[in-house]
Design an enzyme around this catalytic site. Sequence first.
Site, PDB file in Angstrom:
ATOM      1  CB  CYS A   2      -0.725  -0.253   1.445  1.00  0.00           C
ATOM      2  SG  CYS A   2      -1.769  -1.548   1.188  1.00  0.00           S
ATOM      3  NE  ARG A  27       4.827   1.557  -0.130  1.00  0.00           N
ATOM      4  CZ  ARG A  27       5.273   1.878   0.721  1.00  0.00           C
ATOM      5  NH1 ARG A  27       5.562   2.978   0.283  1.00  0.00           N
ATOM      6  NH2 ARG A  27       5.096   1.690   2.058  1.00  0.00           N
ATOM      7  CD1 TRP A  74       0.811  -6.084  -3.411  1.00  0.00           C
ATOM      8  CD2 TRP A  74       0.019  -6.435  -0.933  1.00  0.00           C
ATOM      9  NE1 TRP A  74       0.949  -6.933  -3.454  1.00  0.00           N
ATOM     10  CE2 TRP A  74       0.562  -7.908  -2.226  1.00  0.00           C
ATOM     11  CE3 TRP A  74      -0.033  -7.389   0.072  1.00  0.00           C
ATOM     12  CZ2 TRP A  74       1.028  -8.789  -1.745  1.00  0.00           C
ATOM     13  CZ3 TRP A  74       0.407  -8.430   0.411  1.00  0.00           C
ATOM     14  CH2 TRP A  74       1.012  -9.333  -0.024  1.00  0.00           C
ATOM     15  CG  ASN A  98      -0.204   2.025   3.929  1.00  0.00           C
ATOM     16  OD1 ASN A  98      -1.232   2.087   3.095  1.00  0.00           O
ATOM     17  ND2 ASN A  98       0.962   2.746   3.742  1.00  0.00           N
ATOM     18  N   GLY A  99      -0.840  -0.917   6.521  1.00  0.00           N
ATOM     19  CA  GLY A  99      -0.916  -1.291   7.869  1.00  0.00           C
ATOM     20  C   GLY A  99      -2.277  -2.743   8.629  1.00  0.00           C
ATOM     21  CD  GLU A 478      21.719 -11.112  12.692  1.00  0.00           C
ATOM     22  OE1 GLU A 478      22.913 -12.098  12.087  1.00  0.00           O
ATOM     23  OE2 GLU A 478      21.740 -10.040  11.762  1.00  0.00           O
ATOM     24  CE  LYS A 482      24.046  -7.594  11.658  1.00  0.00           C
ATOM     25  NZ  LYS A 482      23.579  -8.226  11.384  1.00  0.00           N
ATOM     26  CD  GLU A 485      27.046  -7.122   9.790  1.00  0.00           C
ATOM     27  OE1 GLU A 485      26.176  -7.312  10.137  1.00  0.00           O
ATOM     28  OE2 GLU A 485      28.493  -7.180   8.638  1.00  0.00           O
ATOM     29  CG  HIS A 501      30.051 -28.483  26.915  1.00  0.00           C
ATOM     30  ND1 HIS A 501      30.356 -29.835  27.287  1.00  0.00           N
ATOM     31  CD2 HIS A 501      28.599 -28.223  27.597  1.00  0.00           C
ATOM     32  CE1 HIS A 501      29.447 -30.714  27.943  1.00  0.00           C
ATOM     33  NE2 HIS A 501      28.505 -29.550  27.587  1.00  0.00           N
ATOM     34  CE  LYS A 601      22.907  -5.017   2.304  1.00  0.00           C
ATOM     35  NZ  LYS A 601      22.702  -5.531   3.771  1.00  0.00           N
TER      36      LYS A 601
HETATM   37  O1  M6R Z   1      22.405 -10.858   0.495  1.00  0.00           O
HETATM   38  P1  M6R Z   1      22.991 -12.169   1.468  1.00  0.00           P
HETATM   39  O2  M6R Z   1      21.863 -12.073   2.106  1.00  0.00           O
HETATM   40  O3  M6R Z   1      23.249 -13.420   0.699  1.00  0.00           O
HETATM   41  O4  M6R Z   1      24.648 -11.631   1.960  1.00  0.00           O
HETATM   42  C1  M6R Z   1      24.733 -12.777   3.254  1.00  0.00           C
HETATM   43  C2  M6R Z   1      26.009 -11.717   4.085  1.00  0.00           C
HETATM   44  O5  M6R Z   1      26.565 -11.779   3.811  1.00  0.00           O
HETATM   45  C3  M6R Z   1      25.562 -10.624   5.252  1.00  0.00           C
HETATM   46  O6  M6R Z   1      24.026 -11.015   5.942  1.00  0.00           O
HETATM   47  C4  M6R Z   1      26.180 -10.445   6.048  1.00  0.00           C
HETATM   48  O7  M6R Z   1      26.452 -11.737   6.769  1.00  0.00           O
HETATM   49  C5  M6R Z   1      25.708  -8.946   6.365  1.00  0.00           C
HETATM   50  N1  M6R Z   1      26.676  -8.121   6.372  1.00  0.00           N
HETATM   51  C6  M6R Z   1      25.218  -9.067   7.543  1.00  0.00           C
HETATM   52  O8  M6R Z   1      25.344  -8.616   8.331  1.00  0.00           O
END
Ligand code: M6R
Length: 606
Positions: A2, A27, A74, A98-99, A478, A482, A485, A501, A601
């Site tokens: 939407c 969208r 949508w 929307n929502g 995760e 995060k 990185e 362990h 990315k």
């Molecule tokens: O585009 P993708 O989801 O295939 O990418 C996979 C990884 O490169 C991606 O998730 C990467 O680990 C990120 N930087 C994590 O934040």
Amino acid sequence: MCGIIGIVGVHSVQERLIDSLKRLEYRGYDSAGVAGIVDGHVQRRRAAGKIRALEAVLVADPLNATVGIGHTRWATHGAPTTRNAHPQTAGRVTLVHNGIIENYADLRDMLKAEGRTFESETDTEVIAALIDFELGSGKPPLGALKAALDQLRGAYAIGVLIDGEDDLILGARKGSPLVVGYGDGEMFLGSDALAVGPFTNRIAYLEEGDYVAIDHKSAKIFDRNGAAAPRPVRTVAASAALVDKGNYRHFMEKEIHDQPEGCQRTIAAYVDTLTERAAMPGGVDFANLSRIQIVACGTSYIAGLLGKYLIEHLADLPVDVEIASEFRYRQPALRADALVIAMSQSGETADTLAALRYCQARGMPSACVVNAIESTMAREVDVVWPIHCGPEIGVASTKAFTAQISVLTALAVAAARARGRVDSAEEQRLVRVLLGAPRLIAESIDLEDAVKAVAVEISKARDVLYLGRGPMYPLALEGALKLKEISYIHAEGYAAGELKHGPIALVDEQTPIVILAPFDSYFEKSASNMSEVMARGGQVVFITDPEGQRHAPAGARVVVTAPQCDPLIAPLVMAAPIQLLAYYVAVQKGADVDQPRNLAKSVTVE
Ligand code: M6R
């Protein structure tokens, strides 16, 4: 999905509403409509299908208004028919939305008991009726809006016209974005900067819980408590509108906040909200599938791991999840009657693509859960299950992660039903729970200030341990990923049961231990791990929910209390605190959040 546009002008709005709706076509939508105030009264024009169908309606019956709203819909609640298209009208109130309103059925029953009738199947008509009901009790427009908002449960953005008010559009947002555009003697409301892009580049982004009244000269914005809350007006380059940072300093911060809407759009694509059934397009026969093989990298791999927990638990369908770079070279044993699912935000990750092709070459049917629908993976698989969270710019994946989990949760429910592991009443309950996730994710993001305070402490650490059990184990991975990185602090995620362990040797007063433990079937065990850590001087950051906080052993240095939720959606609700924690640690350290060193990315080389 939407899109919303509103114009309070001095010139005719018809063509401009259509121009804006065309910009929102990206969208995705299946019906469209506009409404305007003509001689003091609201008139609507709507059509199922594409905008050209709406244009044909307007050629036959033009809308001669200087104040108007428009919408691309949508379909969620109700088929994509003209009757269900927005704007929806009830009494004096006409609105676009929307929502998803979770409690629309209860509200509709309440309003029916007051003698009201409904002509559509939408949750939107219920909001219109509720505002009209409040107007009927003598409240002024803004008061009626606020009274209605206080009764809604869900995630939404709305634009509202009121009969007899020919210099007014009301708006509100919670979980779905909404912007106010400042023109030259005219004002605008839009679901994103692109919607108002043709008319102005001066934009104010509404904050979560804000509501607004705009006339042709000004906007009065109020926060969730009803206090006046002027929001900064920024100049946005038209070409950058789609990937604009809004009021945020970094794309990552914005994308964390985008998650309620991203998940709502994604969930809406994989459930039928009227029948409350999970609906995975693509015709996969889950009942006769022997196995699922998920291949992925990085955060997408961790989303896949969560999928394993969900799918095996709910559907009793075996799932293997493997890091694509390992999988592709180790000659795994494969079955042609298993389904391979590639998880990837970009759809271009070299190792994931190679692993996918490896399976396809061995005769396996294939699917991908992907954000970039024009990507190589999307083109090469049998079934594409897109996530609908919009472009993700920050290198650290956030909203793609929760949207991926949303798809896998719907898949788990669909597979469970197909395999007879849940009956239809339980399927409906699970779907209702899933539909409630965007609201709870928004509440979880509201913990921002609490998390920011923790981040100041964590930013001084050299190492951080993340622990979790069950679905919180992938989330611990995760959290650690995060943090590593974007803040360059060494972090490890562990299954909490593994503590004894090895990792317990790392526990000392300098190493913060983040324990993820909602009050679920694993809670007691996680609480024991917490006691073990504290007994050795470890500094615990405990991320839990209100029940968990009540039952926690005393002594955690910091407790972050996410909203209580059904275990089905706990990974979605608990994701925001760990993302925010990494984000604010990185900000505290002055790191380049959106472009961390050495990272890309999209990793298109192995
Ligand atoms: O585009 P993708 O989801 O295939 O990418 C996979 C990884 O490169 C991606 O998730 C990467 O680990 C990120 N930087 C994590 O934040």
